[in-house]
Motif scaffolding. Structure first.
Motif, PDB file in Angstrom:
ATOM      1  N   LEU A   9       2.966  -1.413  -6.231  1.00 56.95           N
ATOM      2  CA  LEU A   9       2.430  -0.431  -5.302  1.00 56.95           C
ATOM      3  C   LEU A   9       0.978  -0.158  -5.677  1.00 56.95           C
ATOM      4  CD1 LEU A   9       5.409   2.123  -5.129  1.00 56.95           C
ATOM      5  CD2 LEU A   9       4.988   0.105  -3.708  1.00 56.95           C
ATOM      6  N   MET A  10       0.126   0.012  -4.660  1.00 53.18           N
ATOM      7  CA  MET A  10      -1.311   0.225  -4.956  1.00 53.18           C
ATOM      8  C   MET A  10      -1.943   1.112  -3.896  1.00 53.18           C
ATOM      9  SD  MET A  10      -2.467  -3.689  -4.024  1.00 53.18           S
ATOM     10  CE  MET A  10      -1.426  -4.290  -5.332  1.00 53.18           C
ATOM     11  N   GLU A  11      -3.022   1.822  -4.323  1.00 56.39           N
ATOM     12  CA  GLU A  11      -3.719   2.695  -3.377  1.00 56.39           C
ATOM     13  C   GLU A  11      -5.128   3.019  -3.861  1.00 56.39           C
ATOM     14  OE1 GLU A  11      -4.807   3.838  -0.385  1.00 56.39           O
ATOM     15  OE2 GLU A  11      -2.618   3.637  -0.179  1.00 56.39           O
ATOM     16  N   ARG A  12      -5.972   3.280  -2.880  1.00 59.23           N
ATOM     17  CA  ARG A  12      -7.342   3.755  -3.148  1.00 59.23           C
ATOM     18  C   ARG A  12      -7.301   5.272  -3.283  1.00 59.23           C
ATOM     19  NH1 ARG A  12     -11.893   5.533   0.037  1.00 59.23           N
ATOM     20  NH2 ARG A  12     -10.630   5.387   1.925  1.00 59.23           N
ATOM     21  N   VAL A  13      -7.861   5.799  -4.377  1.00 52.96           N
ATOM     22  CA  VAL A  13      -7.874   7.238  -4.619  1.00 52.96           C
ATOM     23  C   VAL A  13      -9.310   7.676  -4.912  1.00 52.96           C
ATOM     24  CG1 VAL A  13      -5.495   7.368  -5.437  1.00 52.96           C
ATOM     25  CG2 VAL A  13      -7.346   6.886  -7.069  1.00 52.96           C
ATOM     26  N   LEU A  14      -9.506   8.980  -4.750  1.00 52.65           N
ATOM     27  CA  LEU A  14     -10.849   9.535  -4.947  1.00 52.65           C
ATOM     28  C   LEU A  14     -11.022  10.149  -6.330  1.00 52.65           C
ATOM     29  CD1 LEU A  14     -11.337  11.248  -1.442  1.00 52.65           C
ATOM     30  CD2 LEU A  14     -12.079   8.966  -2.188  1.00 52.65           C
ATOM     31  N   ASP A  15      -9.942  10.495  -7.042  1.00 57.32           N
ATOM     32  CA  ASP A  15     -10.060  11.110  -8.363  1.00 57.32           C
ATOM     33  C   ASP A  15      -8.773  10.897  -9.155  1.00 57.32           C
ATOM     34  OD1 ASP A  15      -8.242  12.993  -7.255  1.00 57.32           O
ATOM     35  OD2 ASP A  15      -9.913  14.208  -6.532  1.00 57.32           O
ATOM     36  N   ASP A  16      -8.852  11.294 -10.416  1.00 59.77           N
ATOM     37  CA  ASP A  16      -7.692  11.117 -11.292  1.00 59.77           C
ATOM     38  C   ASP A  16      -6.536  12.043 -10.913  1.00 59.77           C
ATOM     39  OD1 ASP A  16      -9.140   9.257 -12.658  1.00 59.77           O
ATOM     40  OD2 ASP A  16      -9.768  10.646 -14.262  1.00 59.77           O
ATOM     41  N   GLN A  17      -6.881  13.215 -10.357  1.00 62.63           N
ATOM     42  CA  GLN A  17      -5.826  14.142  -9.961  1.00 62.63           C
ATOM     43  C   GLN A  17      -4.938  13.538  -8.858  1.00 62.63           C
ATOM     44  OE1 GLN A  17      -9.029  15.016 -10.381  1.00 62.63           O
ATOM     45  NE2 GLN A  17      -8.775  16.306 -12.249  1.00 62.63           N
ATOM     46  N   SER A  18      -5.549  12.742  -7.993  1.00 62.20           N
ATOM     47  CA  SER A  18      -4.761  12.096  -6.933  1.00 62.20           C
ATOM     48  C   SER A  18      -3.767  11.100  -7.538  1.00 62.20           C
ATOM     49  CB  SER A  18      -5.702  11.389  -5.955  1.00 62.20           C
ATOM     50  OG  SER A  18      -6.568  12.307  -5.314  1.00 62.20           O
ATOM     51  N   ARG A  75       6.625   1.959 -13.776  1.00 68.23           N
ATOM     52  CA  ARG A  75       5.454   2.816 -13.580  1.00 68.23           C
ATOM     53  C   ARG A  75       4.149   2.038 -13.721  1.00 68.23           C
ATOM     54  NH1 ARG A  75       4.483   8.510 -14.309  1.00 68.23           N
ATOM     55  NH2 ARG A  75       6.718   8.757 -14.732  1.00 68.23           N
ATOM     56  N   GLU A  76       4.119   1.043 -14.619  1.00 68.59           N
ATOM     57  CA  GLU A  76       2.889   0.278 -14.829  1.00 68.59           C
ATOM     58  C   GLU A  76       2.534  -0.599 -13.630  1.00 68.59           C
ATOM     59  OE1 GLU A  76       4.176   1.929 -18.459  1.00 68.59           O
ATOM     60  OE2 GLU A  76       5.291   0.648 -17.033  1.00 68.59           O
ATOM     61  N   LYS A  77       3.421  -0.721 -12.691  1.00 72.24           N
ATOM     62  CA  LYS A  77       3.143  -1.532 -11.512  1.00 72.24           C
ATOM     63  C   LYS A  77       2.658  -0.698 -10.323  1.00 72.24           C
ATOM     64  CE  LYS A  77       6.253  -5.282 -12.794  1.00 72.24           C
ATOM     65  NZ  LYS A  77       7.424  -6.121 -12.438  1.00 72.24           N
ATOM     66  N   VAL A  78       2.252   0.503 -10.590  1.00 70.42           N
ATOM     67  CA  VAL A  78       1.562   1.332  -9.591  1.00 70.42           C
ATOM     68  C   VAL A  78       0.079   1.276  -9.932  1.00 70.42           C
ATOM     69  CG1 VAL A  78       1.372   3.607  -8.536  1.00 70.42           C
ATOM     70  CG2 VAL A  78       3.598   2.816  -9.386  1.00 70.42           C
ATOM     71  N   LEU A  79      -0.716   0.671  -9.072  1.00 70.90           N
ATOM     72  CA  LEU A  79      -2.133   0.393  -9.354  1.00 70.90           C
ATOM     73  C   LEU A  79      -3.026   1.238  -8.457  1.00 70.90           C
ATOM     74  CD1 LEU A  79      -1.828  -3.510  -9.440  1.00 70.90           C
ATOM     75  CD2 LEU A  79      -1.516  -1.886 -11.328  1.00 70.90           C
ATOM     76  N   PHE A  80      -4.192   1.620  -9.004  1.00 73.21           N
ATOM     77  CA  PHE A  80      -5.161   2.438  -8.256  1.00 73.21           C
ATOM     78  C   PHE A  80      -6.534   1.788  -8.305  1.00 73.21           C
ATOM     79  CE2 PHE A  80      -2.291   5.898  -7.679  1.00 73.21           C
ATOM     80  CZ  PHE A  80      -1.479   5.921  -8.803  1.00 73.21           C
ATOM     81  N   CYS A  81      -7.290   1.982  -7.226  1.00 74.31           N
ATOM     82  CA  CYS A  81      -8.648   1.452  -7.127  1.00 74.31           C
ATOM     83  C   CYS A  81      -9.510   2.442  -6.348  1.00 74.31           C
ATOM     84  CB  CYS A  81      -8.644   0.081  -6.435  1.00 74.31           C
ATOM     85  SG  CYS A  81      -7.880   0.087  -4.806  1.00 74.31           S
ATOM     86  N   GLY A  82     -10.812   2.184  -6.290  1.00 76.19           N
ATOM     87  CA  GLY A  82     -11.726   3.119  -5.627  1.00 76.19           C
ATOM     88  C   GLY A  82     -12.167   2.666  -4.250  1.00 76.19           C
ATOM     89  N   THR A  83     -11.889   1.421  -3.838  1.00 71.51           N
ATOM     90  CA  THR A  83     -12.322   0.926  -2.522  1.00 71.51           C
ATOM     91  C   THR A  83     -11.208   0.086  -1.899  1.00 71.51           C
ATOM     92  OG1 THR A  83     -13.256  -1.093  -3.456  1.00 71.51           O
ATOM     93  CG2 THR A  83     -14.725   0.828  -3.304  1.00 71.51           C
ATOM     94  N   GLU A  84     -11.363  -0.157  -0.592  1.00 73.94           N
ATOM     95  CA  GLU A  84     -10.408  -1.015   0.118  1.00 73.94           C
ATOM     96  C   GLU A  84     -10.532  -2.462  -0.367  1.00 73.94           C
ATOM     97  OE1 GLU A  84      -8.096   0.110   2.752  1.00 73.94           O
ATOM     98  OE2 GLU A  84      -8.625   1.860   1.546  1.00 73.94           O
ATOM     99  N   GLN A 137       0.847  -1.202   0.000  1.00 71.68           N
ATOM    100  CA  GLN A 137       0.000   0.000   0.000  1.00 71.68           C
ATOM    101  C   GLN A 137       0.879   1.248   0.000  1.00 71.68           C
ATOM    102  OE1 GLN A 137      -2.389   0.484   3.499  1.00 71.68           O
ATOM    103  NE2 GLN A 137      -3.688   2.070   2.601  1.00 71.68           N
ATOM    104  N   LEU A 138       0.374   2.319  -0.577  1.00 73.95           N
ATOM    105  CA  LEU A 138       1.130   3.567  -0.636  1.00 73.95           C
ATOM    106  C   LEU A 138       0.908   4.454   0.595  1.00 73.95           C
ATOM    107  CD1 LEU A 138       0.681   4.394  -4.421  1.00 73.95           C
ATOM    108  CD2 LEU A 138       2.878   4.276  -3.223  1.00 73.95           C
ATOM    109  N   LEU A 139      -0.337   4.710   0.955  1.00 73.95           N
ATOM    110  CA  LEU A 139      -0.647   5.617   2.064  1.00 73.95           C
ATOM    111  C   LEU A 139      -0.069   5.105   3.380  1.00 73.95           C
ATOM    112  CD1 LEU A 139      -4.364   6.680   1.380  1.00 73.95           C
ATOM    113  CD2 LEU A 139      -2.350   8.174   1.413  1.00 73.95           C
ATOM    114  N   GLY A 140       0.657   5.995   4.056  1.00 69.72           N
ATOM    115  CA  GLY A 140       1.202   5.656   5.371  1.00 69.72           C
ATOM    116  C   GLY A 140       2.397   4.721   5.332  1.00 69.72           C
ATOM    117  N   VAL A 141       2.708   4.140   4.181  1.00 68.75           N
ATOM    118  CA  VAL A 141       3.843   3.216   4.071  1.00 68.75           C
ATOM    119  C   VAL A 141       4.939   3.835   3.214  1.00 68.75           C
ATOM    120  CG1 VAL A 141       4.584   0.912   3.399  1.00 68.75           C
ATOM    121  CG2 VAL A 141       2.267   1.261   4.280  1.00 68.75           C
ATOM    122  N   ILE A 142       4.581   4.198   1.994  1.00 76.85           N
ATOM    123  CA  ILE A 142       5.526   4.857   1.083  1.00 76.85           C
ATOM    124  C   ILE A 142       5.352   6.369   1.126  1.00 76.85           C
ATOM    125  CG2 ILE A 142       6.366   4.971  -1.291  1.00 76.85           C
ATOM    126  CD1 ILE A 142       6.739   2.249   0.037  1.00 76.85           C
TER     127      ILE A 142
END
Length: 282
Positions: free
Chosen positions: A179-188, A209-218, A140-145
């Motif tokens: 690396l992966m994280e839940r985000v609220l919008d594309d700007q994030s 770079r392609e191994k950084v993944l984003f999603c909308g929920t936990e 996870q990215l938040l709080g770790v990276i």
């Protein structure tokens, strides 16, 4: 003249020696006279006499003194050879002992220095040891990276922790890192990618770079992890950790608070760098 005299003396002694041998044979025959009446014992008596004669002759000749010329030759050889003084052996032994002592001390010091240098493992060795042979890691990215701890902060800014860069670099050398994280919008998403690029995660650390993944929920992040089937997953959310406990070989729960260990395959640490020992080397 002295040499010829001694040789003549040696020649004069030869008849005397032969007469002694004959006398010995006669004495032996007298002792075995009891057996002479029986012809069966003739060969044995003759053989015994011959052996006694040979033995007596050998002892007699061995005990004869050397001629004078041979004794003089031996004395010359003995006196001509150099004799070491009494102090030379002790001096050589003492010097060799000192040399061995000095070389032994220097060798022992080299071993101590080498052990001291190798006693403190490198960051790469620490990471390899912690991963226990793992070849794929999701994190996870938040709080770790990132310094940020919730998606709302990502809408404003994204900051990479400088202390984790070394760990990320070592992990990417050994494993396939996602690396992966839940985000609220594309700007994030753009802010996160820009922050990672500025910190050198893509260039210096070797992350793709392609191994950084984003999603909308936990749950979406948990689904990513299950699809990738990593050996290790690193996360701050205890619910995600609990949900993946049955499917992932090892997990690391990043939390400032110490939690009771939920399972044998779940580890806990206040930060990524502390778990891998990076902060101990700073």
């Amino acid at each position: 003249m002295a040499a010829s005299t001694s040789d003549d003396v040696g020649k004069d002694e030869l008849p005397e020696a032969l007469s002694r041998i004959v006398g010995v044979l006669a004495e032996v025959q007298k002792k075995f006279i009891i057996y002479l009446s029986d012809e069966r014992f003739y060969p044995f008596v003759s053989l015994a006499c011959l052996l006694v004669a040979i033995l007596y002759s050998w002892k007699l000749l061995r005990g004869r003194p050397l001629p004078e010329n041979q004794r003089r030759r031996q004395r010359r050889q003995f006196t001509s050879s150099p004799q070491p003084t009494a102090t030379q052996p002790s001096l050589s032994i003492s010097s060799s002992r000192d040399a061995c002592s000095s070389s032994g001390d220097s060798g022992a010091q080299d071993v101590v220095d080498e052990f001291s240098n190798s006693a403190k493992p490198t960051l790469g060795q620490l990471v390899r040891r912690r991963l226990s042979g793992g070849r794929k890691v999701t994190c996870q990215l938040l709080g770790v990276i990132l310094e940020e701890t919730n998606p709302e902060e990502l809408q404003e800014h994204a900051t990479v922790k400088p202390s984790v860069l070394g760990v990320i670099s070592e992990i990417t050398k050994l494993c396939d890192l996602y690396l992966m994280e839940r985000v609220l919008d594309d700007q994030s998403e753009e802010k996160i990618l820009s922050a990672l690029s500025d910190a050198g995660v893509f260039a210096s650390c070797g992350l793709v770079r392609e191994k950084v993944l984003f999603c909308g929920t936990e749950n979406g992040r948990a689904s990513f992890v299950r699809q990738l089937e990593p050996d290790w997953h690193i996360d701050m959310n205890p619910d995600v950790i609990h949900q993946l406990a049955r499917f992932i070989k090892y997990q690391l729960h990043i939390s400032p608070e110490k939690h009771q260990r939920e399972a044998a395959n779940i580890f806990s640490s206040p930060s990524l760098e502390l778990f891998f020992g990076a902060s101990e080397r700073i």
